[in-house]
Design an enzyme around this catalytic site. Structure first.
Site: not given
Ligand code: HDE
Length: 703
Positions: A92, A165
């Site tokens: 992202h 999302n």
């Molecule tokens: Fe994320 N995800 N994600 N994700 N995600 C990040 O956090 C993570 C997942 C989502 O505009 C990171 O600040 C894991 C689902 C958005 O700053 C990180 C898992 C959904 C954004 C991270 C998921 C998301 C992130 C990277 C599996 C939809 C951007 C930068 C368990 C419901 C937020 C940060 C923004 C960002 C980890 C799965 C949505 C690495 C471990 C499911 C919208 O922490």
């Protein structure tokens, strides 16, 4: 040797007005800016407030001599510059962020104590960041990709981050698989490409070995991953959360955002060309809409259900690869979000904003979804690495707008100066130090029993039923796009066994889909379907899963381009422009020269875009108004030929006068209900409000 000059070479000042507060200067809270005597500009200083007399020359031993290490001004400036970048988000990274507000329209008091969900009419400030997933911060806005939809609500009871999302389901069921998924989709590690694309071997290799991804694969191969505008996407909290009421009773909830402008996507060929024409297509579109006062708006809706309801679902709601069909649990609209203010500074806000799904307020709690549980850890950890300090909550975009106080102290970049000798609790030395409060956050009182282990519930084993439901819910046009997207992506995969493995999975989803993709890939024989871990269930199709079903017949928020050249008829241009503007569209004039085009009546009309840099992919509908002479000249221009050919190929309405028709003829563009007479403005507006889906079979072969 010529004599060295000793002039100061003061650089020419850019006198452009800066609309940012403080004229764009930095100012520590409470500090006074030094003013240049008599001038409107603040004095240029170091970060210590030292007023500079020269910002053009470093300190030299003599006019042609070495620069001195003593030049602390140079060193401060360069050191700061060297550290301007922070690690970008691992996922992202590319995003658009906007401020706005959330307004509650219906109370959920029966279900929750959270004030943001119970105080009707209250406006809560938000910061919303919409992102792509796979690409780096400088990647294009329009790859085929899921869009992140993260909202930070600055509530009176603390910050609530809903980090979702634009697709309601996810690829994997357990957080432990996330690094594998992301490593597979990102640039391949040995070659460093492709940037921001799923169409490569490692992604499809992982997917073909991960049957639980099949439902999300259907979504990402649909046009949902090709949004026309960030203002026209849906948002989903994805996981089940819990609401807790005053009696301590909890209810499950799924959160939804629905765009007021309706859902709308582009088609693949168009997206590819947009990526070339404007890498910032989505960011620019959002910026321009907000500048124009056309504030994007979403409805906020919930699906509420109890444990007893959940027990009756033919799937497990804790499995993030499943959605709850609207027909099973209807959506209740309870509020709206309006985005109305562009950030002052992209880095300070959009880049430094730190969302964490663990940021909740009293009355909102988590479910046991194993993907969500992993996320509760990951985001705090990632902020520590990106922002470099446990004090990231003090950055203005992250700071709660309600009071906050505790005994956490010190750390990198501590901005607060807590007074007094007490930094612990309980204590008897301070009457004013923060203490726990019974009305504060409580987790849902849930009984957990069972055997500990690295196991999944057997209901997580159904990987194909909802994938099938999604495919069967689509219109025939959308089904063809899904099949064609699979053919496109898998054709980029070099290893034939991966293509075969994917087609084998498709057999469980729908035979017709598997056959279309197999034919598109030129497979010589249909592979056997893999053994399914659970039988595929028939689920009733749901039109809520379509894009076409959720499009609105409207030009509001859309864009119309009018192609003109020397001698064009000004009256017709004016008429089309007015009709499109009245219908809510923004209108741009496109011409061979940006400065001005001489119209038939001798008047000059300036263009908003030069033809070569303003292709029709940037518009939702076009008009081509040309004199005979203009048509003849443009018939020799590749950009003009592409303009009309692409508008037709991308199923858009085209209004033409006689000259416009001549250009269509030169471009070998056909005629249909979407090609209308420029003098019939009503016919044009009606055609422009939609896409000419029936045309598609005449312009490309779909799988
Ligand atoms: Fe994320 N995800 N994600 N994700 N995600 C990040 O956090 C993570 C997942 C989502 O505009 C990171 O600040 C894991 C689902 C958005 O700053 C990180 C898992 C959904 C954004 C991270 C998921 C998301 C992130 C990277 C599996 C939809 C951007 C930068 C368990 C419901 C937020 C940060 C923004 C960002 C980890 C799965 C949505 C690495 C471990 C499911 C919208 O922490």
């Amino acid at each position: 040797m010529s004599k060295a000059k000793t002039t100061r070479h003061s650089g020419k000042r850019n006198q452009e007005k800066d609309s940012a507060p403080n004229g764009g200067s930095q100012q520590a809270a409470g500090g006074e800016l030094h003013q240049i005597a008599g001038g409107a500009h603040p004095a240029l200083t170091t970060n210590q407030g030292l007023v500079l007399s020269d910002n053009q020359n470093s300190l030299r031993a003599n006019p042609r001599g070495p620069t001195l290490l003593e030049d602390f001004i140079l060193r401060e400036k360069i050191t700061h510059f060297d550290h301007e970048r922070i690690p970008e988000r691992i996922v992202h990274a590319r995003a658009t962020g906007v401020h706005g507000y959330f307004e509650l329209t219906a109370s959920l008091q029966q279900y929750t104590t959270a004030r943001i969900l119970t105080e009707v009419g209250e406006k809560t400030p938000v910061f919303t960041r919409i992102s792509t997933v796979a690409g780096g911060a400088g990647s294009v806005d329009t790859p085929r990709d899921v869009r992140g939809f993260a909202v930070k609500f600055y509530t009176k009871e603390g910050n609530w981050d809903l980090v979702g999302n634009n697709i309601p389901v996810f690829f994997i069921q357990d957080a432990i698989k996330f690094p594998d998924l992301i490593h597979a989709v990102k640039m391949e590690p040995d070659r460093g490409f492709p940037q921001s694309a799923t169409a490569h071997d490692t992604f499809w290799d992982f997917i073909s070995l991960t049957p639980e991804s099949m439902h999300t694969v259907m979504w990402i191969m649909s046009d949902r991953t090709l949004p026309r505008s960030l203002r026209m996407i849906e948002g989903f909290g994805v996981h089940s959360f819990r609401l807790i009421n005053a009696a301590g009773k909890s209810t499950f909830v799924k959160f939804h955002w629905r765009p007021k402008l309706g859902l709308q996507s582009t088609i693949w060929d168009e997206t590819v060309k947009i990526s070339g024409a404007d890498q910032d297509f989505h960011r620019r579109d959002m910026f321009e809409s907000i500048e124009a006062g056309n504030f994007p708006e979403w409805e906020f809706a919930v699906q509420l259900f109890t444990q007893e309801d959940a027990d009756r679902f033919p799937f497990d709601h804790l499995d993030a690869t499943k959605l709850i069909p609207e027909e099973l649990v209807p959506l209740q609209v309870i509020g709206r979000m309006v985005l109305d203010r562009w950030p002052n500074n992209f880095f300070a806000e959009t880049e430094q904003v730190a969302y964490c799904p663990s940021h909740v307020v009293p009355g909102i709690d988590f479910s046991n979804d194993p993907l969500l549980q992993g996320r509760l850890f990951s985001y705090l950890d990632t902020q520590l690495s990106r922002l470099g300090s446990p004090n990231f909550h003090q950055i203005p975009v992250n700071a709660p707008k309600c009071p906050f106080a505790n005994h956490q102290r010190d750390g990198h970049m501590q901005m607060a100066q807590p007074a007094g000798r007490v930094a612990y609790e309980p204590n008897s030395l301070s009457e004013y130090s923060p203490r726990e409060t019974p009305k504060g956050f409580h987790s849902a009182a849930v009984t957990e029993t069972g055997e500990k282990g690295r196991i999944r519930d057997e209901r997580f084993a159904d990987h194909y039923s909802q994938a099938r439901q999604f495919y069967l819910s689509q219109t025939t046009y959308e089904q063809a796009h899904i099949a064609s997207a699979l053919v496109f992506e898998l054709s980029k995969v070099e290893h034939p066994h991966i293509r075969v493995a994917m087609v084998a999975h498709l057999r469980h989803i729908e035979t017709d889909l598997a056959q279309r993709v197999a034919a598109g890939l030129g497979l010589d024989k249909m592979p056997d379907a893999p053994v399914a871990a659970a039988p595929v269930q028939e689920m009733a199709p749901s039109s809520a899963l379509q894009i076409i079903g959720k499009m609105k017949d409207t030009l509001v928020g859309r864009a119309v381009g009018i192609l003109i050249a020397e001698g064009s008829d000004g009256a017709v241009i004016k008429k089309i422009k007015k009709a499109a503007t009245d219908a809510g569209a923004s209108v741009k004039i496109v011409a061979p020269k940006v400065g001005g085009t001489k119209l038939a009546d001798g008047s000059m009309l300036a263009a908003d875009g030069q033809l070569a840099g303003t292709p029709s992919v940037l518009f939702d509908a076009v008009a081509v108004i040309l004199s005979d002479k203009g048509a003849k000249a443009l018939s020799m221009e590749g950009a003009a030929i592409d303009f009309v050919r692409d508008a037709f190929g991308h199923l858009k309405a085209i209004a033409v006068d006689k000259g416009g028709q001549a250009l269509l003829k030169a471009a070998n563009v056909g005629q249909d209900a979407g090609v209308v007479d420029a003098n019939d403005k009503n016919a044009f507006i009606a055609a422009a409000k939609t896409r000419q889906w029936e045309r598609e079979k005449s312009v490309r072969t779909l799988a």
